[in-house]
Design a protein around this motif. Structure first.
Motif, PDB file in Angstrom:
ATOM      1  N   UNK B 532       8.182   8.332 -10.846  1.00  0.00           N
ATOM      2  CA  UNK B 532       7.401   8.659  -9.314  1.00  0.00           C
ATOM      3  C   UNK B 532       8.551   8.774  -8.629  1.00  0.00           C
ATOM      4  N   UNK B 533       9.347   7.990  -8.632  1.00  0.00           N
ATOM      5  CA  UNK B 533      10.200   7.546  -7.612  1.00  0.00           C
ATOM      6  C   UNK B 533      11.517   8.988  -7.492  1.00  0.00           C
ATOM      7  N   UNK B 534      10.881   9.420  -8.488  1.00  0.00           N
ATOM      8  CA  UNK B 534      12.472  10.361  -9.230  1.00  0.00           C
ATOM      9  C   UNK B 534      11.802  11.990  -8.258  1.00  0.00           C
ATOM     10  N   UNK B 535      10.704  12.142  -8.256  1.00  0.00           N
ATOM     11  CA  UNK B 535      10.362  13.493  -8.187  1.00  0.00           C
ATOM     12  C   UNK B 535       9.520  13.327  -6.590  1.00  0.00           C
ATOM     13  N   UNK B 536       9.695  11.920  -5.970  1.00  0.00           N
ATOM     14  CA  UNK B 536      10.063  11.797  -4.972  1.00  0.00           C
ATOM     15  C   UNK B 536      11.454  11.892  -4.473  1.00  0.00           C
ATOM     16  N   UNK B 537      12.098  11.652  -5.256  1.00  0.00           N
ATOM     17  CA  UNK B 537      14.233  11.823  -4.300  1.00  0.00           C
ATOM     18  C   UNK B 537      14.465  13.451  -4.406  1.00  0.00           C
ATOM     19  N   UNK B 538      14.039  13.679  -5.774  1.00  0.00           N
ATOM     20  CA  UNK B 538      13.905  15.115  -6.219  1.00  0.00           C
ATOM     21  C   UNK B 538      13.486  16.207  -5.327  1.00  0.00           C
ATOM     22  N   UNK B 539      12.493  15.685  -4.010  1.00  0.00           N
ATOM     23  CA  UNK B 539      11.410  16.348  -3.456  1.00  0.00           C
ATOM     24  C   UNK B 539      10.491  17.339  -4.296  1.00  0.00           C
ATOM     25  N   UNK B 540      10.264  17.065  -5.197  1.00  0.00           N
ATOM     26  CA  UNK B 540       9.187  17.168  -6.661  1.00  0.00           C
ATOM     27  C   UNK B 540       7.560  17.007  -6.265  1.00  0.00           C
ATOM     28  N   UNK B 541       6.828  16.549  -4.775  1.00  0.00           N
ATOM     29  CA  UNK B 541       5.890  16.323  -4.727  1.00  0.00           C
ATOM     30  C   UNK B 541       4.997  16.703  -5.263  1.00  0.00           C
ATOM     31  N   UNK B 542       4.723  18.174  -4.209  1.00  0.00           N
ATOM     32  CA  UNK B 542       3.476  19.290  -4.082  1.00  0.00           C
ATOM     33  C   UNK B 542       3.615  18.899  -5.399  1.00  0.00           C
ATOM     34  N   UNK B 543       4.528  19.841  -6.556  1.00  0.00           N
ATOM     35  CA  UNK B 543       3.652  20.208  -7.883  1.00  0.00           C
ATOM     36  C   UNK B 543       3.456  19.306  -8.972  1.00  0.00           C
ATOM     37  N   UNK B 544       3.885  18.219  -8.972  1.00  0.00           N
ATOM     38  CA  UNK B 544       4.139  17.625 -10.269  1.00  0.00           C
ATOM     39  C   UNK B 544       3.374  16.043  -9.484  1.00  0.00           C
ATOM     40  N   UNK B 545       3.862  15.420  -8.282  1.00  0.00           N
ATOM     41  CA  UNK B 545       2.720  14.607  -7.735  1.00  0.00           C
ATOM     42  C   UNK B 545       1.597  14.853  -7.308  1.00  0.00           C
TER      43      UNK B 545
END
Lengths: 949, 600
Positions: B532-545
């Protein structure tokens, strides 16, 4: 015999002669005393009044206080002292919430000036104590001290006012014996209007229908059969639990004997008091070895001695004690009453055909069983007070100077002895045709047991408390020509310890009072306390509480001296600061906060095999070394007078600003990592008045007086750190009285059209026709907590008024006193909302909305499930607490002296008392307006006798 | 003589006055403890430290309402995994906030107090930590300074850990650097991202300097030096990643003016080097002191992988393990507490549970990421073949329970109406066709034996290889590729997967390697509160979170199942979710000094 009668008659004639020779106004004064001592200012000119730590002449009193004397206290069949105080002291509000033997009352002097504890400080004969355990017959007078000037000497705990009790003392003369006896019966003041089985079933069906559920009670097979008898008494009972559980009469008795007299060297007053207060429960003798009735027996014994040890050294030696024995069923009255109110009337037969107790899976608390089969409890209280005062008159060195020391000890023990058990109830099932019912075959019923029968289980809990006092004082009292001086310097230590906590509740400090009078017309007083309490940090414990007051007897001025319309006129003004205790609590977390507290935190686990937790320790709520006492800035202004020889009036205005009220500040940053703490951030204003007016006259054998009084107070919270902050002022408790009721403003009920077109959506779930419609105060189209506003008043009345009448014709006297309140509100909730808690309902459930009564209904539609929308506190459920009660009636007859003396009595009076004989309530007419769902208030009829010889 | 009496009495009165203050003293033990008392013996003092440890990082959801433990994010039965494409929570109810979270409609009001981050408790730990650190030197019982220093290092370590966990969630925060005494004001303004990273690294260094490399026997669960070095590597990795260090130097919420709270002042690629260096230092220190991947040659790759997160590092009562991979594992319970409020993992079984229970359920999105055993990726027809699951990376079998898998004496039946497929009536159940196996002890099946002891693998050595590889790849792929492959292959080899260079479809460029590292990181660290935090730091929120989530539907017959990939739900992610809202009442109480994160 004849000789004796003759002697008496001649004595009687002689007295009449003397009376006839007296100046008219003196007779008048004496009669007035007979009639009414409470407001009699003419009489009191010469009387000494008990004030804080001393006495002052009536004229010289510069502070605000009201006093009631034993004569009036004895007009009441009082099972508690509170009973005798209702309506007697302007400024005192008493709230009775239960009629159970031993139940106390809420007591407020001038209402509430803080949102913390509001009870007054109680002083008995100079020391902190309890008053409600005293016998009514050992009390000489009870005063309430209201303004800063009156209470300053009591230091840090006086901001709520002081209740000052003085016991009787002997006077020089022959031994006098006075006997009072008073016995009779008590009845329930108002039986609650609960639904009978047919109405209950009909209305409950209506509620189910409203909820879209099938009807629970068949209109053909159930409803017509309730209360029908035969097998129906078991399958379709119609119980009036109240009548089945509460009897129509209970016994009540009070008695007292005072023996007094003495010489210059030794004066004595011995009082024996007895009180019996019976309980209203029925069927309490079902157990062989014990009763389950509620009752209370109290025995008081007091010996007050005044001893002259040396010419200039006198001692007061007082010993008072009591035994207070209370007895109750094995479960609290609240549970019994709640079972009475919450069990539907047709739920089960109280007693099954086989003699077992009825019950059902949902209602296992058979009210009859709670009274008869839960065992019993006894509460035994014992107390012994011992006081020694020594007074050393230094008059031979400094004229008017006296030194005194005093010590007292109070020891209280209470034993709570519970011998309780549980009982089984059985639901029954009857399968055969009701027509075939044969009472001789109990087997026709199938039984299902709920709960278990158990043996009596014994639990004992003890509690004790003790209080030690020490006092030293120097007093000065001297008159030089037109100038009179009174001075008092005192030192006081007070320590209270109880068995249920660590703390020693300690007070210590100095008091000073200087009183100056000029020509007995102008008076000025300065009073100050310098007191400390243990609950503050060392170095911050002592506070200074000064007060000043002036009084002017205008009627003594030349321009009024011979005025026939103004007989007496006194004006009075005072201002000062009284202290209020910060923490009234007695447990670790609500008494001392100047040091940091630490408490256990959740555990930690280390290692892999280790099963034991490491205990954590965290700081409790934030310490505050600056915590201090509240300050109450009291202003008081009064005028009193007698006019036209027939009218007396008194008016007393007060304004009280209480600051630094101790409050829990929950608005603490989470980032601090600690919970909030306490600070002195609260402020409340309180103002009001007391007024009394009486008219009195005597025409020959006929004397009468009419007395009225009204007192009012209105508080306003100015600041409260613990109050929730709301966007809209109407939602906030700030700016409102302490204890203000809040709720929704209602706007009728939904109809089909308004349900179909909802623009404002309540947040309590879906609504339907007949549900309560609320006003959207903030206009956001949602009904939620933001739309709640202040409604009505607080739970404690703002107005108390009294109306009294005293008549005397020859030897017959009649005294009536009624008391009422205004401006209080009660928000119905829980049980009071029909079926909300699955109980029975009051008759007013019939005023609920139905489609036929949509335009006239008072209450929303009935519902058999939790109807969150309709159960919200709202205007619909807000009732006025206004009531008026005829509190006391006394009809007395002084027996002819010859009868009395033939029985060797000097005086003999017989009387009947009636209490609470009549009650009117504005809104709460379905049950008693004071006790509501609790153990009901009582009325009583007693026969009494008063003898002296 | 009479005059003398007066004097005597006056003297007495004077004496009373002086005795007043003594009269008002309460005994010390009821008037509250002073700090001197709390810090007299080390045993008492350590209770303050134990309070800080009572709120350790803990990923399982433990249902203890008033304890400072994990509540799960947004509702009290959902683990962090349910916030992204790793998983969801089985039970649905309107009281559970995760439904509204998935719809993207939760407000700042509604997140508190059931927040996963435990705002209030974090600050309590920080306060307890400083209280201990600033005062423990007062103990007078002769405790050796070396012992005291070790504990002081732990206190700093707990503070640093909490600040790191909050930095991930909120960005910069007010910095508390000592025990705040009564009357002192608490800092209210937030540190910038730059200052937060600097302060945190400095604090970690201070802690590390006081700590031993390994914990003494019996001190499992306490902080050590290598744990602090790993924490520093984590911090710097987060600091270097696009969320706080965007290459275009624009924060994720460009209209928000206080952007120093959202990103570094200036973009710098060197931050990746800092992260790589920190990871390398931790790796070297760890290897020098006996830390290593759990790799028992007698066991299969799947077994080794599973034991790496479940075996204790020390000898246990049953004589198991010696897991060298765990740097810091945390415990809040003695054991699994079946029915006692520990909602971490459950398998629904009709034959064993009458009604539904809450549990974390994996999503197909994650299953899709597993490589085949030969290192190739799943193609579109993967689930059309027979027995597809047997072809996946061994770590899949160790992480998931799936249809036809054997668990103890049971064979799981996930098909419609099967024993392990929860009914959709009654309590609404979500079901994706999987349960979580990773932390589940397969020897322990309901009704058999007592529950095993467990811990949360907050820091394991494997993560250091992944941090190092990722940071090196971002810093300079070309110059470091040999080192990158070596490190990433250590993880793959233990799992039985071919080297990254040998995988079908390998491309010798930074982008390809970046994608493989991201997948490797997720597969290796699945459900360890990283994704969850990896996706945030990679800024991959819209498609994966946010985005489309999938499950698997098992049809056909038991012996010949047919697998169908089915949509599970669609989630909404908006930019405000890159950082959590600060506790609203704190923001209000600070009158504008404590700035709320944008969008809240």
């Amino acid at each position: 015999m004849k000789k004796k009668n003759l002697y008496i008659i001649s004595k009687l004639y002689a007295s009449f002669l003397i009376l006839a020779l007296f100046p008219v106004n003196e007779i008048f004064a004496q009669k007035a005393e007979v009639l009414n001592s409470q407001n009699d200012s003419i009489l009191k000119e010469s009387k000494m009044i008990d004030v804080a730590y001393g006495k002052q002449s009536y004229d010289g009193v510069t502070s605000s206080m009201s006093t009631v004397y034993s004569k009036d206290l004895n007009k009441v069949t009082a099972v508690t002292v509170d009973d005798a105080l209702i309506g007697r002291l302007p400024g005192l509000t008493l709230q009775q919430s239960s009629g159970e033997p031993g139940a106390g009352m809420g007591i407020y002097i001038r209402g509430r000036n803080t949102y913390n504890g509001s009870g007054p400080l109680v002083i008995v004969d100079g020391f902190r104590s309890d008053y409600d355990q005293l016998s009514i017959y050992e009390i000489k007078s009870i005063s309430i001290l209201k303004d800063a000037s009156a209470v300053a000497l009591y230091g840090q705990e006086a901001a709520n006012g002081v209740l000052l009790v003085t016991t009787k003392r002997g006077e020089i003369g022959e031994t006098k014996i006075e006997v009072n006896a008073n016995f009779g019966v008590q009845q329930i003041s108002k039986k609650p209007d609960l639904l009978n089985a047919k109405d209950y079933a009909t209305l409950y069906n209506q509620a189910r229908e409203n909820d879209g559920l099938y009807e629970k009670y068949s209109a053909t097979d159930d409803i017509p059969n309730y209360g029908k008898g035969g097998v129906y008494q078991f399958t379709h009972p119609d119980n009036d639990y109240f009548d089945e559980c509460m009897s129509s009469l209970a016994s009540v008795a009070t008695a007292g004997m005072n023996i007094s007299g003495g010489s210059d060297a030794l004066r004595y007053m011995v009082t024996f008091g007895y009180m019996h207060n019976g309980g209203m429960y029925k069927n309490t003798d079902e157990n062989d070895a014990y009763s389950t009735q509620a009752f209370r027996n109290k025995y008081n014994l007091r010996t007050n001695l005044d001893v002259k040890i040396l010419d200039n050294l006198t001692a007061q030696i007082d010993i008072g004690g009591y035994l207070d024995n209370r007895h109750y069923p094995g479960i609290a009255a609240g549970n019994i009453l709640s079972a009475i109110y919450s069990t539907p009337p047709q739920e089960y037969p109280i007693i099954n055909p086989d003699g077992s107790l009825g019950g059902s899976a949902s209602y296992t608390d058979n009210p009859y069983g709670l009274i008869t089969s839960k065992g019993y409890q006894t509460l035994l209280s014992r107390n012994l007070d011992m006081t020694l005062h020594l007074k050393y008159d230094m008059g031979n060195i400094v004229k008017g100077l006296a030194l005194g020391i005093a010590g007292s000890s109070q020891n209280y023990m209470r034993l709570w002895d519970n011998k309780t058990k549980n009982f089984a109830t059985y639901s029954i099932d009857y399968a055969p045709d009701p027509e075939d019912y044969d009472p001789s075959i109990p087997d026709a019923f199938a039984y299902t047991m709920h709960n278990d029968d158990t043996e009596l289980n014994w639990v004992t809990a003890a509690y004790s408390s003790r209080r030690m006092n020490f006092e030293a004082n120097a007093s000065y009292d001297r008159t030089f020509g037109d100038h009179s001086f009174q001075g008092l310097l005192m030192y006081h230590l007070d320590r209270y310890e109880t068995s249920d906590n660590y703390y020693k509740f300690s007070n210590a400090g100095f008091g000073f009072r200087g009183h100056y009078g000029y020509k007995s017309k102008y008076f000025a007083e300065f009073t100050a306390g310098y007191y400390g309490q243990e609950q503050y940090k060392s170095g911050h414990r002592f506070g200074f509480f000064p007060a000043g007051a002036v009084a002017w007897i205008a009627s003594k001025e030349d321009f009024l001296k011979d005025n026939n319309s103004v007989n007496y006129l006194k004006l009075r003004l005072s201002y000062g600061i009284a202290g209020g205790e910060a923490f009234g609590g007695t447990t670790v977390h609500n008494r001392i906060y100047y040091n940091q507290y630490y408490s256990g935190a959740a555990n930690s686990y280390f290692g892999t095999t280790n099963q034991t937790a490491y205990m954590g320790r965290v700081e409790g709520i934030m310490a505050n070394p600056d915590i201090s006492w509240d300050k109450s800035y009291k202003t008081d202004l009064s005028v009193e007078g007698t006019f036209f020889n027939h009218i007396k009036m008194m008016f007393d205005y007060f304004y009280d600003r209480r600051t630094d009220i101790l409050s829990y500040d929950n608005k603490v940053l989470g980032t601090i990592g600690l919970n909030g703490g306490y600070n002195n951030g609260g402020e409340v204003k309180n103002k009001g008045y007391e007024a009394t007016l009486s008219f009195f006259d005597n025409t020959g054998d006929f004397q009468y007086s009419i007395n009225t009084g009204i007192w009012y107070n209105h508080s306003e919270i100015v600041k409260n750190p613990s109050a929730t902050i709301y966007q809209n002022d109407y939602r906030s408790s700030i700016g409102k009285p302490v204890g203000q009721n809040f709720g929704y403003v209602t706007n009728g009920f939904y109809d089909a059209a308004s349900v179909a077109n909802m623009t404002v959506i309540p947040s309590f779930g879906d609504v339907q026709e007949g549900d309560t419609k609320y006003e959207d105060l903030n206009g956001d189209n949602v009904i939620n907590d933001d739309d709640v506003t202040s409604l009505g008043y607080t739970g404690i009345p703002e107005y108390t008024y009294t109306l009294g009448l005293d008549l005397k014709y020859k030897k017959i006297s009649l005294s009536l006193m009624g008391q009422g309140t205004m401006h209080s509100s009660y928000m119905l909730g829980g049980y009071y909302i029909p079926f909300a808690t699955q109980g029975n309902a009051f008759e007013y459930a019939k005023d609920s909305w139905t489609s036929a009564t949509a335009s006239t209904a008072k209450y929303p539609r009935l519902s058999s499930v939790q109807n969150s929308n309709n159960n919200q506190g709202s205007k619909i459920w807000l009732l006025s607490g206004d009531y008026f009660r005829l509190r006391n009636v006394e009809l007395g007859y002084d027996l002819p002296v010859e009868w009395a003396s033939s029985l060797h009595f000097a005086n003999m009076k017989v009387f009947v008392h009636g209490q609470n004989l009549f009650t009117w309530a504005k809104d709460i007419d379905f049950t008693d307006p004071e006790t509501l769902m609790n153990y009901p208030a009582l009325k009583s009829y007693t026969l009494g006798i008063n003898l002296s010889f | 003589m009479k005059k003398n009496n007066i004097y005597i009495i006056l003297i007495l009165i004077f004496a009373f006055g002086t005795s007043c203050s003594d009269f008002l003293e309460e005994p010390e033990d009821v008037a509250g403890l002073t700090e001197d008392v709390v810090f007299t013996t080390i045993e008492d003092a350590e209770k303050v430290l134990a309070a800080a440890y009572s709120c350790p990082p803990y990923g399982f959801v433990a249902m203890q309402y008033n304890a400072p433990w994990s509540y799960g994010i947004l509702n009290y039965t959902a683990t962090c995994a349910s916030l992204c494409d790793e998983g969801d929570v089985a039970t649905q109810s309107e009281n559970f906030q995760n439904t509204r979270y998935n719809q993207g409609t939760l407000s700042a009001d509604e997140i508190y107090p059931w927040t996963e981050d435990k705002w209030d408790f974090n600050w309590q730990v920080i306060r307890s930590g400083w209280l201990f650190f600033d005062n423990v030197d007062r103990v007078t019982d002769g405790t050796p300074q070396s012992y005291i220093n070790k504990r002081k290092g732990e206190a700093l370590g707990m503070i640093a850990t909490k600040y790191y966990e909050m930095f991930k969630r909120y960005g910069g925060l007010p910095w508390v650097n000592h025990y705040i005494r009564n009357g002192e004001t608490n800092p209210k303004t937030r540190l910038s991202v730059d200052a937060s990273v600097d302060s945190l690294c400095a604090l970690i260094d201070r802690a590390a300097a006081l700590l031993p490399d390994r914990n003494d026997p019996g001190e499992f669960g306490r902080i050590n030096k290598v744990a602090m070095m790993l924490l520093k590597a984590r911090t710097l990795l987060f600091s270097a990643s696009p969320l706080f260090n965007p290459e275009n130097n624009l924060s994720y919420y460009p209209i928000f003016t206080a952007d120093s709270l959202l990103k570094h002042k200036v973009y710098s690629k060197e931050r990746w080097k800092d992260a790589a260096d920190a990871a390398k230092a931790a790796l070297d220190e760890g290897l020098a002191h006996g830390y290593a991947l759990y790799n028992d040659p007698a066991k299969t790759p799947g077994e080794n992988y599973k034991l790496a997160v479940t075996a204790f590092p020390e000898e246990t009562e049953s004589g198991a393990s010696n897991n060298k991979e765990i740097i810091w594992g945390t415990r809040i319970f003695n054991s699994y507490a079946e029915g006692g409020g520990d909602y971490r993992i459950h398998i629904y079984s009709k034959s064993h549970f009458g009604s539904g229970m809450a549990y974390t359920i994996p999503l197909q999105n994650l299953v899709d990421m597993y490589e085949l055993k030969d290192g190739s990726v799943q193609d579109d027809n993967f689930y059309l073949q027979t027995d597809p699951y047997s072809k996946l990376d061994a770590r899949f079998n160790a992480t998931m329970f799936y249809h036809n898998k054997k668990v103890g004496s049971f064979t799981l039946d996930m098909s419609d109406g099967g024993d392990n497929n929860p009914p959709s009536n009654g309590v609404a159940q979500n079901f994706t066709g999987y349960y979580l196996a990773k932390f589940f002890d397969e020897k322990w099946v309901v009704g058999q034996a007592s529950a095993p002891k467990s811990y949360w693998p907050y820091m394991r050595f494997a993560e250091l290889y992944l941090i190092y590889a990722e940071a090196l790849n971002e810093y300079n792929y070309t110059a470091n590729k040999a080192e990158i492959f070596t490190n990433i292959n250590k993880i793959r080899t233990r799992a039985g997967q071919p080297n990254i260079q040998d995988c079908p479809g390998f491309l010798d460029n930074q982008e390809y390697v970046r994608e493989r590292i991201k997948v490797e990181r997720e597969i290796e660290l699945a459900y360890e509160e990283q994704r969850y935090f990896d996706l945030k730091r990679w800024k991959m929120g819209p498609d994966y979170i946010g985005g489309h989530m999938y499950g698997i539907k098992v049809g056909g017959t038991a012996s010949d199942p047919i697998y169908e990939r089915v949509p599970f739900e669609e989630r909404v992610f908006t930019d405000k979710w890159y950082l959590y809202p600060l506790k609203k009442s704190d923001v209000q109480l600070c009158n504008g000094l404590l700035i709320q994160n944008p969008g809240w």
